[in-house]
Design a protein around this motif. Sequence first.
Motif, PDB file in Angstrom:
ATOM      1  N   ALA A  47       0.852  -1.202   0.000  1.00  0.00           N
ATOM      2  CA  ALA A  47       0.000   0.000   0.000  1.00  0.00           C
ATOM      3  C   ALA A  47       0.879   1.240   0.000  1.00  0.00           C
ATOM      4  O   ALA A  47       0.641   2.198  -0.735  1.00  0.00           O
ATOM      5  CB  ALA A  47      -0.919   0.003   1.213  1.00  0.00           C
ATOM      6  N   THR A  49       3.757   1.970  -1.303  1.00  0.00           N
ATOM      7  CA  THR A  49       4.774   1.476  -2.230  1.00  0.00           C
ATOM      8  C   THR A  49       5.813   2.537  -2.556  1.00  0.00           C
ATOM      9  O   THR A  49       5.497   3.725  -2.617  1.00  0.00           O
ATOM     10  CB  THR A  49       4.110   1.017  -3.549  1.00  0.00           C
ATOM     11  OG1 THR A  49       3.197   2.035  -3.935  1.00  0.00           O
ATOM     12  CG2 THR A  49       3.353  -0.271  -3.379  1.00  0.00           C
ATOM     13  N   HIS A 164      -1.594   2.054   6.805  1.00  0.00           N
ATOM     14  CA  HIS A 164      -2.142   0.743   7.157  1.00  0.00           C
ATOM     15  C   HIS A 164      -3.242   0.822   8.220  1.00  0.00           C
ATOM     16  O   HIS A 164      -3.732  -0.187   8.697  1.00  0.00           O
ATOM     17  CB  HIS A 164      -1.020  -0.189   7.644  1.00  0.00           C
ATOM     18  CG  HIS A 164       0.020  -0.442   6.599  1.00  0.00           C
ATOM     19  ND1 HIS A 164       1.240  -0.982   6.877  1.00  0.00           N
ATOM     20  CD2 HIS A 164       0.005  -0.225   5.250  1.00  0.00           C
ATOM     21  CE1 HIS A 164       1.950  -1.082   5.755  1.00  0.00           C
ATOM     22  NE2 HIS A 164       1.221  -0.629   4.773  1.00  0.00           N
ATOM     23  N   GLU A 214      -1.636  -5.147   8.962  1.00  0.00           N
ATOM     24  CA  GLU A 214      -0.587  -6.125   9.258  1.00  0.00           C
ATOM     25  C   GLU A 214      -0.815  -6.812  10.604  1.00  0.00           C
ATOM     26  O   GLU A 214       0.106  -7.382  11.183  1.00  0.00           O
ATOM     27  CB  GLU A 214       0.787  -5.456   9.179  1.00  0.00           C
ATOM     28  CG  GLU A 214       1.055  -4.945   7.764  1.00  0.00           C
ATOM     29  CD  GLU A 214       2.454  -4.408   7.540  1.00  0.00           C
ATOM     30  OE1 GLU A 214       3.187  -4.215   8.529  1.00  0.00           O
ATOM     31  OE2 GLU A 214       2.803  -4.201   6.372  1.00  0.00           O
ATOM     32  N   ASP A 254       8.936   1.556  11.507  1.00  0.00           N
ATOM     33  CA  ASP A 254       8.967   1.867  10.074  1.00  0.00           C
ATOM     34  C   ASP A 254       8.158   3.132   9.901  1.00  0.00           C
ATOM     35  O   ASP A 254       6.923   3.115  10.003  1.00  0.00           O
ATOM     36  CB  ASP A 254       8.362   0.722   9.247  1.00  0.00           C
ATOM     37  CG  ASP A 254       8.334   1.061   7.755  1.00  0.00           C
ATOM     38  OD1 ASP A 254       8.896   2.117   7.368  1.00  0.00           O
ATOM     39  OD2 ASP A 254       7.745   0.292   6.976  1.00  0.00           O
ATOM     40  N   GLU A 296      13.209   2.216   9.982  1.00  0.00           N
ATOM     41  CA  GLU A 296      13.080   2.014   8.527  1.00  0.00           C
ATOM     42  C   GLU A 296      12.452   3.245   7.894  1.00  0.00           C
ATOM     43  O   GLU A 296      11.537   3.847   8.478  1.00  0.00           O
ATOM     44  CB  GLU A 296      12.190   0.782   8.328  1.00  0.00           C
ATOM     45  CG  GLU A 296      11.895   0.424   6.884  1.00  0.00           C
ATOM     46  CD  GLU A 296      10.939  -0.781   6.828  1.00  0.00           C
ATOM     47  OE1 GLU A 296      10.969  -1.631   7.742  1.00  0.00           O
ATOM     48  OE2 GLU A 296      10.154  -0.845   5.866  1.00  0.00           O
ATOM     49  N   ASP A 323      13.700   0.964   2.665  1.00  0.00           N
ATOM     50  CA  ASP A 323      12.662   0.146   2.020  1.00  0.00           C
ATOM     51  C   ASP A 323      12.239   0.862   0.731  1.00  0.00           C
ATOM     52  O   ASP A 323      12.768   0.572  -0.347  1.00  0.00           O
ATOM     53  CB  ASP A 323      11.499  -0.043   2.996  1.00  0.00           C
ATOM     54  CG  ASP A 323      10.264  -0.647   2.340  1.00  0.00           C
ATOM     55  OD1 ASP A 323      10.380  -1.191   1.241  1.00  0.00           O
ATOM     56  OD2 ASP A 323       9.157  -0.565   2.919  1.00  0.00           O
ATOM     57  N   LEU A 346      15.600  -3.419   3.366  1.00  0.00           N
ATOM     58  CA  LEU A 346      14.440  -4.310   3.434  1.00  0.00           C
ATOM     59  C   LEU A 346      14.338  -5.061   2.102  1.00  0.00           C
ATOM     60  O   LEU A 346      14.581  -4.482   1.046  1.00  0.00           O
ATOM     61  CB  LEU A 346      13.166  -3.491   3.670  1.00  0.00           C
ATOM     62  CG  LEU A 346      12.030  -4.281   4.298  1.00  0.00           C
ATOM     63  CD1 LEU A 346      12.331  -4.506   5.781  1.00  0.00           C
ATOM     64  CD2 LEU A 346      10.705  -3.560   4.163  1.00  0.00           C
ATOM     65  N   LYS A 348      11.984  -7.150  -0.410  1.00  0.00           N
ATOM     66  CA  LYS A 348      10.624  -7.532  -0.811  1.00  0.00           C
ATOM     67  C   LYS A 348      10.677  -8.025  -2.247  1.00  0.00           C
ATOM     68  O   LYS A 348      11.004  -7.261  -3.162  1.00  0.00           O
ATOM     69  CB  LYS A 348       9.696  -6.321  -0.732  1.00  0.00           C
ATOM     70  CG  LYS A 348       9.421  -5.807   0.677  1.00  0.00           C
ATOM     71  CD  LYS A 348       8.727  -4.452   0.604  1.00  0.00           C
ATOM     72  CE  LYS A 348       8.113  -4.048   1.928  1.00  0.00           C
ATOM     73  NZ  LYS A 348       7.684  -2.627   1.909  1.00  0.00           N
ATOM     74  N   SER A 378       1.954  -5.297   2.948  1.00  0.00           N
ATOM     75  CA  SER A 378       0.743  -5.111   3.759  1.00  0.00           C
ATOM     76  C   SER A 378      -0.429  -5.913   3.194  1.00  0.00           C
ATOM     77  O   SER A 378      -1.327  -6.314   3.925  1.00  0.00           O
ATOM     78  CB  SER A 378       0.409  -3.634   3.894  1.00  0.00           C
ATOM     79  OG  SER A 378       0.374  -3.021   2.631  1.00  0.00           O
ATOM     80  N   LYS A 399      10.429  -9.388   8.878  1.00  0.00           N
ATOM     81  CA  LYS A 399       9.263  -8.681   9.428  1.00  0.00           C
ATOM     82  C   LYS A 399       8.049  -9.155   8.669  1.00  0.00           C
ATOM     83  O   LYS A 399       7.991  -9.088   7.447  1.00  0.00           O
ATOM     84  CB  LYS A 399       9.462  -7.168   9.429  1.00  0.00           C
ATOM     85  CG  LYS A 399       9.288  -6.417   8.159  1.00  0.00           C
ATOM     86  CD  LYS A 399       9.079  -4.912   8.446  1.00  0.00           C
ATOM     87  CE  LYS A 399       8.528  -4.227   7.216  1.00  0.00           C
ATOM     88  NZ  LYS A 399       8.202  -2.823   7.427  1.00  0.00           N
TER      89      LYS A 399
HETATM   90  P1  PGA Z   1       3.629  -1.959   2.176  1.00  0.00           P
HETATM   91  O1  PGA Z   1       4.164  -1.729   3.654  1.00  0.00           O
HETATM   92  O2  PGA Z   1       3.622  -3.397   1.910  1.00  0.00           O
HETATM   93  O3  PGA Z   1       2.266  -1.326   2.221  1.00  0.00           O
HETATM   94  O4  PGA Z   1       4.576  -1.212   1.261  1.00  0.00           O
HETATM   95  C1  PGA Z   1       5.186  -2.437   4.231  1.00  0.00           C
HETATM   96  C2  PGA Z   1       6.378  -1.548   4.499  1.00  0.00           C
HETATM   97  O5  PGA Z   1       6.359  -0.343   4.198  1.00  0.00           O
HETATM   98  O6  PGA Z   1       7.381  -2.045   4.996  1.00  0.00           O
END
Ligand code: PGA
Length: 439
Positions: A47, A49, A164, A214, A254, A296, A323, A346, A348, A378, A399
């Motif tokens: 979310a 991003t 979130h 989350e 974060d 973060e 991140d 981070l 992802k 998220s 995490k």
């Molecule tokens: P996101 O949040 O998945 O909504 O980007 C997770 C984060 O920011 O670490």
Amino acid sequence: MSKIREIQAREILDSRGYPTIEVDLRVDDLKYPGETVMGRASVPSGASTGESEALELRDENKKRYLGKGVLKAIENVRNRIAPALIGRDFPLQSLLDDTLRDLDGTPYKSRLGANSILGVSMAYIRAQAASKRVWTEEILASIFKSSATTLPVPLMNILNGGKHAENGLAIQEFMIIPAGFHQFSEALRAGAEIFHRLKKILHDQGLSTGVGDEGGFAPTFEGEKPHEQALLVIMQAISDSGYQPGKNVFIALDAAASEFWDKKNAYRFEGNLLSSADMISVYARWIKEFPILSLEDGLSEHDWTGWSRLTETLGSSCQLVGDDLFVTNPTFLKQGIEKKVANSILIKLNQIGTVTETLETMKLASHSGYQTIISHRSGETEDTFIADLAVGTDCQQIKTGSASRTDRTAKYNQLLRLEERLGEKARFAGYSAFKRWMS
Ligand code: PGA
Ligand code: ZN
């Protein structure tokens, strides 16, 4: 040799009730010639991003799922990816992922969509594991050349804010770090106990105990300093559970600061407009007053000057994680390393879009002394790939949310299974994950 025989993709729902892509990929069974086995994977969705993430392809057809359908991504798997892969054998994951990247041909995977590409990339890992009768993390360990014996410290997001939740907190995640334990399962138990204690404290204060995306609580603190109130209730939850904040349980934040940064180079924070220097002072104060070991996205992904200063000021006392700043992309990470920005990253999978590139970014980070933290998004599914990825790469931190919502606990539960399977060989990362920042 294990050839790809079939690839199917479908729309499923993620933890927010939006569609995402799930891929089933069948390869030859190495044990029973003539038979096939399946690997299945699904793709998460963020979310908050980062702007430079690989493209998540959505249909933008407002008549279906408010424009969030992924039928185009599925068509791409069916009509472009599958015909190019079926009947072929890829002895290395990187050969498969290179083929996927070539098929797409754009820097941010905007033609086929990072969601379609990643679904296939992860499902291939799973299919390899099925065909060879080994665990997913063993396949990852053979690529990453790791021992696959480390159980990561969980960074558990027990209080949610930012994008979130809808509770006025600018900071997106308040996490606990149960580092001072001998086993992952003990650390997880401490985290879950603190989560339940926090619920009681919030309830007794007349605050909401509903949870955010989350799985952490999302109360609205009415005072002038809601963030400090949040930190204080977490401290209380830790001590009321019989643990010692700053000794065996620590705090991580974060900020996801790109979300409260505006283009005038200011941060909208607790009713004020703050410069990056002011934000750094806020963090410095918090780090002094609370056992915060990890911060973060403390500043915006566009504020690299501020980030340099942040790293210079707080980098020796705190893990500073990029991140949105690095989006799991080696190009941005390289810039960060050169400019001495942040000291951790981070990780992802869907920010970059293939397993191979994710592992490359992790390698680059560890060779440069940057700590890595595997992360969920998220928007998640029941897929537990990131738990396998953490163990398969001996990553010291993960995490993946709070001790609630099955989309979060699914990953922790997979780590419990891996700990059990490893038995005597299992090594919980514990304090060593944070030793650089522990005084
Ligand atoms: P996101 O949040 O998945 O909504 O980007 C997770 C984060 O920011 O670490
Ligand atoms: Zn983040």
